[in-house]
Design a protein around this motif. Sequence first.
Motif: not given
Length: 328
Positions: A53-55, A72-81
């Motif tokens: 996902g987006p970094v 944090r910087k570098g986290d990968i967003i995999t889901e929202i709600n």
Amino acid sequence: MIMKLSGTKCITLTVAVIFVLLVSPISPVHAEAASEKVRIGGYPINIELYAEGPVVSSVSGDADSGMCTNVRKGDIITEINGISVSDMSDIDAILESDDLAIPVVLAVLRGGTRICCSAVPRRAHGGKLSLGMTFKEGVSGLGTVTFSRSDGSYRALGHAITDASGGRIEASYGYVYDTDIIGVKLPSGESAGRLIGRRNGNEPVGNILENDMFGIEGMFFDAREDKEFEVLSHDKVHTGKAAIYTTVGARRVKYDIEIVKTSRSSEPGEKSMVIRMTDPELLSVTGGILQGMSGSPIVQDGKLAGAVTHVFTGDPSRGYGVYAEWML
């Protein structure tokens, strides 16, 4: 491609999770792998690796603005709600939906660990809802191919591509490109030097199928012809003279090094040996090991022994290498 799960329940982690790698004793399968012949690398590639996902590249919000403070910087967003996110357009679509539930629940990957938090989006300039973060959809960099096979498969880097927290990036897919070395930034103080590369052409020459603790692996679209070397078993690598194949100018060159320490552990690890650059020509050009040389093959007794992985920032003439057997 890695499959993503959506709609799953998310629980905030409050304790550290420790992963234990169980390794069985060396078996005949390992012995067979160590005797395999592979085609030597030593040439640079430009790497584009795309995460699940987006970094997160920056976090500008705070608790008062509704921003989730533990992203944090570098986290990968995999889901929202509970809805899967694969790129930045998915984030925009979710935030603009009429039935958006607020606060939103974010699921992120950090060093392979799933972490959840909540946030209250705010209106940014132009009236669009924002999470107070900026994103990128992948990471890129320069590395060196260690070896390839007749079927086009290859291995490079010798160590994992990591995020800002030092955790391995969970890769979805990626590509590699031929690269020319156009310059060198010398090490200074505690700062490591680096190779400066320029992509040779806009078309990828191979893909990335995996990013694991021993680097990246994938397939070249056209198999590469080169001299074949037998792989040296990890327990046959010894202290003493050796050589690396690497590219710090217009062509790949063989340089003298010394293996000063070896690990006799049967547990695979990316810091299998300590190496020292001894070749005066290499030292005069680079000052030692540079970022971008990771993956440069190490040859001993006429066989592929390993690959360069890390540099000692206090002494750039020294660094770590990984056994080639582990990369197999």
